[in-house]
Scaffold this motif. Structure first.
Motif, PDB file in Angstrom:
ATOM      1  N   ALA B  78      43.428  33.498  25.872  1.00 35.33           N
ATOM      2  CA  ALA B  78      42.201  33.733  25.125  1.00 35.33           C
ATOM      3  C   ALA B  78      41.301  34.656  25.940  1.00 35.33           C
ATOM      4  O   ALA B  78      41.267  34.576  27.164  1.00 35.33           O
ATOM      5  N   GLU B  79      40.592  35.526  25.274  1.00 33.06           N
ATOM      6  CA  GLU B  79      39.644  36.434  25.920  1.00 33.06           C
ATOM      7  C   GLU B  79      38.339  36.422  25.133  1.00 33.06           C
ATOM      8  O   GLU B  79      38.374  36.185  23.939  1.00 33.06           O
ATOM      9  N   PRO B  80      37.212  36.711  25.750  1.00 36.42           N
ATOM     10  CA  PRO B  80      37.024  37.225  27.109  1.00 36.42           C
ATOM     11  C   PRO B  80      37.121  36.122  28.149  1.00 36.42           C
ATOM     12  O   PRO B  80      36.574  35.053  27.954  1.00 36.42           O
ATOM     13  N   ASP B  81      37.826  36.419  29.258  1.00 36.35           N
ATOM     14  CA  ASP B  81      37.866  35.458  30.357  1.00 36.35           C
ATOM     15  C   ASP B  81      37.845  36.200  31.692  1.00 36.35           C
ATOM     16  O   ASP B  81      36.791  36.286  32.320  1.00 36.35           O
ATOM     17  N   LEU B  82      38.971  36.750  32.115  1.00 32.33           N
ATOM     18  CA  LEU B  82      39.007  37.427  33.410  1.00 32.33           C
ATOM     19  C   LEU B  82      38.445  38.841  33.285  1.00 32.33           C
ATOM     20  O   LEU B  82      38.767  39.562  32.342  1.00 32.33           O
ATOM     21  N   VAL B  83      37.579  39.190  34.226  1.00 36.57           N
ATOM     22  CA  VAL B  83      36.934  40.509  34.201  1.00 36.57           C
ATOM     23  C   VAL B  83      36.979  41.136  35.591  1.00 36.57           C
ATOM     24  O   VAL B  83      36.921  40.429  36.595  1.00 36.57           O
TER      25      VAL B  83
END
Lengths: 86, 186
Positions: B78-83
């Motif tokens: 699922a996103e948004p998560d890692l940035v």
């Protein structure tokens, strides 16, 4: 080459034209989908993955949201971004 | 009602791995508020713009709709998560250089340690859920509360999915030979 039909929503039509200007190809679809857009690179290692081909609805719940998502997927294309930086 | 924009990716059942075959069913199950990506065999991606009373409800109802349309579909991410720093610069309006200063603790005005990256490597990745709260507490940058909530929920979905996959993978170790035939892992 046969021309593609226009989408009845002007926002979606504009988003599809935007994708085509970035090199995406329109493909006819059946059922609830009005068409598909395919990324010009067709790179199996691309991190966009699933979204190298996106399905366009005839009647989405909200045409403006759908149009925005289409544009964002085109803009998010990793290959196009890399090209821009070079 | 708030509109939440997020991406979900699912693994398709092995018997029907062509994503195109599921598109109509997804529409009929209520995913007409999603834009669907069908570029990978065995996987399907959905960009939702879903109205709901909370981020948790937006995501759980979307997962339910997809699994009703595609029995056996497993959530992958699922996103948004890692940035990364570029993503954070875009979100905060800071330059990438300035964002880096915050991340490495070179910002004189801020004492608190920046959240450690969730993934460290040639490029670091942070959880948006952690950074968005940290920025709100320690800087003048205020993220939309709905985005902070959404990033928290997507992180939870990812952590849970990753733990499940890790366990499934590790359970397969019984199929491995007890000793490496090459003797490499003596």
């Amino acid at each position: 080459m046969a021309k593609r039909p226009r989408h009845s929503s002007k926002e979606i039509e504009a988003a599809v034209a935007f994708a085509e200007a970035a090199g995406w190809k329109w493909i006819k679809a059946t059922g609830h989908a009005w068409g598909r857009l395919r990324c010009p690179f067709n790179d199996p290692t691309c991190r966009c993955g699933e979204f190298c081909q996106q399905s366009i609805w005839s009647t989405p719940r909200n045409p403006e949201n759908h149009a925005r998502a289409i544009r964002r997927i085109v803009e998010g294309c990793a290959r196009l971004q890399t090209k821009g930086k070079e | 009602m708030t509109s939440y924009e997020f991406t979900l990716r699912f693994r398709l059942p092995e018997a029907k791995p062509d994503p195109e075959t599921w598109v109509d069913r997804l529409y009929e199950a209520g995913c007409d508020d999603a834009t669907i990506g069908t570029g990978r065999r065995g996987l399907i991606g959905l960009v939702f713009a879903r109205s709901a009373t909370s981020a948790a409800k937006a995501i759980s109802s979307a997962v339910r709709d997809v699994q009703r349309a595609i029995p056996g579909a497993e959530i992958v991410s699922a996103e948004p998560d890692l940035v990364n720093l570029s993503d954070l610069a875009k979100l905060t309006g800071f330059t990438r250089q300035n964002m880096r200063k915050y991340a490495v603790g070179e910002m004189q005005s801020v004492r608190a340690f920046f959240p450690p990256p969730a993934v460290s490597g040639p490029e670091n990745y942070w959880r948006l859920a952690e950074v968005s709260v940290w920025m709100g507490v320690n800087t003048s940058v205020k993220f939309e509360p709905s985005l902070i909530d959404l990033a928290y929920e997507t992180s939870r979905v990812n952590l849970k999915a990753q733990e499940t996959r890790l366990r499934q993978s590790h359970n397969q170790r019984a199929k491995l030979p007890r000793r490496s035939p090459t003797g490499a892992a003596a």
